[in-house]
Scaffold this motif. Structure first.
Motif, PDB file in Angstrom:
ATOM      1  N   VAL A   1      -0.498  -8.845 -12.888  1.00 13.90           N
ATOM      2  CA  VAL A   1      -1.140  -9.380 -11.221  1.00 13.90           C
ATOM      3  C   VAL A   1       0.163  -8.445 -10.495  1.00 13.90           C
ATOM      4  CG1 VAL A   1      -1.770 -11.637 -10.206  1.00 13.90           C
ATOM      5  CG2 VAL A   1      -1.724 -11.518 -13.035  1.00 13.90           C
ATOM      6  N   SER A   2      -0.438  -7.974  -8.915  1.00 12.65           N
ATOM      7  CA  SER A   2      -0.419  -7.511  -8.466  1.00 12.65           C
ATOM      8  C   SER A   2      -0.586  -8.209  -6.692  1.00 12.65           C
ATOM      9  CB  SER A   2       0.047  -6.361  -7.939  1.00 12.65           C
ATOM     10  OG  SER A   2      -1.341  -5.286  -7.987  1.00 12.65           O
ATOM     11  N   ILE A   3       0.339  -8.307  -5.568  1.00 12.00           N
ATOM     12  CA  ILE A   3      -0.653  -8.807  -4.053  1.00 12.00           C
ATOM     13  C   ILE A   3      -0.286  -7.155  -3.586  1.00 12.00           C
ATOM     14  CG2 ILE A   3      -0.153  -9.754  -1.998  1.00 12.00           C
ATOM     15  CD1 ILE A   3      -0.833 -11.574  -4.028  1.00 12.00           C
TER      16      ILE A   3
ATOM     17  N   HIS B   1      11.480   0.922   2.728  1.00 16.93           N
ATOM     18  CA  HIS B   1      12.064   0.453   1.829  1.00 16.93           C
ATOM     19  C   HIS B   1      13.558   1.666   1.699  1.00 16.93           C
ATOM     20  CE1 HIS B   1      13.138  -0.425  -2.513  1.00 16.93           C
ATOM     21  NE2 HIS B   1      11.250  -1.190  -3.192  1.00 16.93           N
ATOM     22  N   GLU B   2      14.126   0.583   1.493  1.00 18.81           N
ATOM     23  CA  GLU B   2      15.699   0.835   1.505  1.00 18.81           C
ATOM     24  C   GLU B   2      16.790  -0.145   0.310  1.00 18.81           C
ATOM     25  OE1 GLU B   2      16.545   1.221   6.357  1.00 18.81           O
ATOM     26  OE2 GLU B   2      17.456  -0.411   5.270  1.00 18.81           O
TER      27      GLU B   2
ATOM     28  N   LEU C   1      -2.423   3.079   1.620  1.00 20.72           N
ATOM     29  CA  LEU C   1      -1.415   1.672   0.516  1.00 20.72           C
ATOM     30  C   LEU C   1      -0.172   1.154   1.156  1.00 20.72           C
ATOM     31  CD1 LEU C   1      -1.624  -0.451  -1.849  1.00 20.72           C
ATOM     32  CD2 LEU C   1      -0.163   2.112  -3.373  1.00 20.72           C
ATOM     33  N   ILE C   2      -0.081   0.386   1.493  1.00 20.72           N
ATOM     34  CA  ILE C   2       0.637  -0.145   2.256  1.00 20.72           C
ATOM     35  C   ILE C   2       2.475  -0.796   1.009  1.00 20.72           C
ATOM     36  CG2 ILE C   2       2.587  -1.421   4.144  1.00 20.72           C
ATOM     37  CD1 ILE C   2      -0.103  -1.765   5.699  1.00 20.72           C
ATOM     38  N   LEU C   3       1.858  -1.169   0.542  1.00 23.67           N
ATOM     39  CA  LEU C   3       2.797  -1.900  -0.430  1.00 23.67           C
ATOM     40  C   LEU C   3       2.411  -3.080  -1.299  1.00 23.67           C
ATOM     41  CD1 LEU C   3       5.025  -4.757   0.413  1.00 23.67           C
ATOM     42  CD2 LEU C   3       3.475  -4.319   1.140  1.00 23.67           C
ATOM     43  N   GLN C   4       3.133  -2.706  -2.936  1.00 25.25           N
ATOM     44  CA  GLN C   4       2.619  -3.166  -3.881  1.00 25.25           C
ATOM     45  C   GLN C   4       3.861  -4.751  -4.136  1.00 25.25           C
ATOM     46  OE1 GLN C   4       1.330  -0.132  -6.657  1.00 25.25           O
ATOM     47  NE2 GLN C   4      -0.577  -0.831  -6.480  1.00 25.25           N
ATOM     48  N   ILE C   5       3.079  -5.701  -4.719  1.00 27.81           N
ATOM     49  CA  ILE C   5       3.925  -6.346  -5.258  1.00 27.81           C
ATOM     50  C   ILE C   5       3.925  -6.856  -7.012  1.00 27.81           C
ATOM     51  CG2 ILE C   5       5.751  -8.537  -4.986  1.00 27.81           C
ATOM     52  CD1 ILE C   5       4.751  -8.006  -2.152  1.00 27.81           C
TER      53      ILE C   5
ATOM     54  N   VAL D   1       6.843   0.851  -2.818  1.00 27.20           N
ATOM     55  CA  VAL D   1       6.778   1.768  -1.227  1.00 27.20           C
ATOM     56  C   VAL D   1       6.293   2.475  -1.796  1.00 27.20           C
ATOM     57  CG1 VAL D   1       7.414   1.479   1.251  1.00 27.20           C
ATOM     58  CG2 VAL D   1       7.508  -0.791   0.329  1.00 27.20           C
ATOM     59  N   GLY D   2       6.083   3.596  -1.365  1.00 30.89           N
ATOM     60  CA  GLY D   2       5.223   5.003  -1.007  1.00 30.89           C
ATOM     61  C   GLY D   2       5.100   5.540  -0.040  1.00 30.89           C
ATOM     62  N   ASN D   3       5.262   7.036  -0.183  1.00 28.13           N
ATOM     63  CA  ASN D   3       4.046   7.608   0.016  1.00 28.13           C
ATOM     64  C   ASN D   3       3.603   8.631  -0.621  1.00 28.13           C
ATOM     65  OD1 ASN D   3       6.609  10.066   0.013  1.00 28.13           O
ATOM     66  ND2 ASN D   3       7.725   8.682   2.063  1.00 28.13           N
TER      67      ASN D   3
END
Length: 366
Positions: A311-313, A87-88, A322-326, A256-258
């Motif tokens: 509501v999220s994907i 994520h940039e 966990l890779i990402l959330q939208i 996006v995180g760690n």
């Protein structure tokens, strides 16, 4: 034969700074992360081996000193990643909020949630053309990076390095074992309690406290909750989500995180491009690079809040990470207008997002 080729054949470890510097010199175009993996060391160890007190300098990683110093640089590029997604985001570091366990940057462009205990090693890199600040955790894995842009203040970067320089300029760091990804953890005996308490949520941040109390984690709860709480989608749903949101100019928030940092983009996206295994968002000021082939599970998740339904994907890898959330992004002022909202209705201002997710539910159910 190169050092990297020798490493591949002998499976020996490059554990001295001198050998790491030699490998870097033989592979000048290799990305540090990729080269470190080839050499069997962490990226942080490879960067530390380059410390010379001039072009690579060890600096103080403490957030209360580092983040205010980053603000002086003006517009930069902030980068946060995990194993599957990068994520940039361009902008300045504004509106810093310090916290013992969690800190935040809440600027209109750079939006971060930071967990100080993971900010262990930090370096300033300057090769005369490219300048950056890079932060690593105890295992030597990258937590957050800041890259200067043409409009950044180079004099402020020089001052940052001078002010935050550590007395210890050694070329080696001690690393701890990498924490394993926690696999999905469910507790079917508490399913009724999970659903009952889920219905009572008033803020999405309450969810992890709920799962922890019930001896579960995020993915484990999704797997047993059932509709309408969590609906499994096909792995291709993430790329389809990005494509549909770009085509419909649907405002979203992409997380996006760690372990040490979560980075958030808020707004519309425009250019979505597949390149091999990568799905890329290539917009001015925001880039996302997602390894589509790493996605093992995707969930459409609905959580009530005091202002309406969020509501999220959410995408997970094969280990359960966990890779990402939208999420859908609310329109400005929608929160104030939603004090009496029906918590079972979508959050005000996210109607376009809600329509996209409902279509995905119908067409891409697992």
């Amino acid at each position: 034969m190169s050092l990297v080729q020798a490493e591949s054949q002998t499976e020996s470890r490059f554990d001295s700074p001198a050998s790491l510097r030699a490998a870097k010199a033989e592979n000048p175009k290799s990305r540090a992360r990729d080269l470190a993996a080839t050499l069997g060391v962490s990226e942080g160890e490879l960067v530390a081996a380059m410390v010379d007190g001039d072009s690579v300098v060890r600096i103080d990683p403490s957030l209360d000193r580092l983040i205010p110093a980053l603000k002086t640089l003006g517009p930069v590029m902030a980068l946060t990643r995990n194993e599957s997604c990068v994520h940039e985001k361009d902008g300045p570091y504004l509106d810093y909020h310090s916290g013992q366990h969690a800190s935040m940057v809440l600027g209109p462009d750079i939006d971060l949630r930071m967990f100080p205990r993971h900010w262990v090693h930090a370096f300033a890199l300057d090769d005369g053309e490219k300048r950056s600040v890079q932060v690593f955790d105890a295992a030597g894995d990258a937590i957050h990076k800041v890259h200067l842009r043409p409009a950044s203040d180079v004099a402020a970067f020089t001052a940052l390095v001078s002010d935050l320089r550590l007395d210890d300029q050694s070329d080696r760091i001690e690393t701890a074992p990498r924490a394993p990804v926690e696999a999905a953890k469910s507790n079917p005996d508490k399913l009724d309690v999970l659903r009952a308490e889920w219905d009572k949520l008033t803020d999405t941040h309450q969810f992890l406290r709920l799962t922890s109390k019930l001896k579960m984690n995020r993915l484990g709860a999704y797997r047993i909750a059932g509709e309408p709480y969590a609906v499994a989608l096909q792995p291709a749903a993430v790329a389809e989500t990005l494509r549909r949101c770009a085509e419909g100019a649907v405002p979203v928030m992409i997380f996006v995180g760690n372990a040490g940092c979560i980075q958030i983009h808020g707004g519309t996206i425009h250019r979505v491009e597949p390149m091999g295994p990568w799905i890329n968002v290539l917009d001015p000021g925001f880039n996302l690079h997602l390894r589509d082939d790493h996605i093992a599970e995707v969930w459409l998740v609905s959580k009530p809040t005091r202002h309406g339904m969020a509501v999220s994907i959410e995408a997970f890898d094969a280990k359960g990470g966990l890779i990402l959330q939208i999420f859908g992004q609310r329109a400005p002022g929608s929160e104030q207008a939603a004090d009496a909202a029906d918590t079972k209705a979508p959050l005000p201002g996210t109607e376009g997002w809600f329509a996209v997710t409902q279509t995905l539910r119908e067409t891409m159910g697992a």
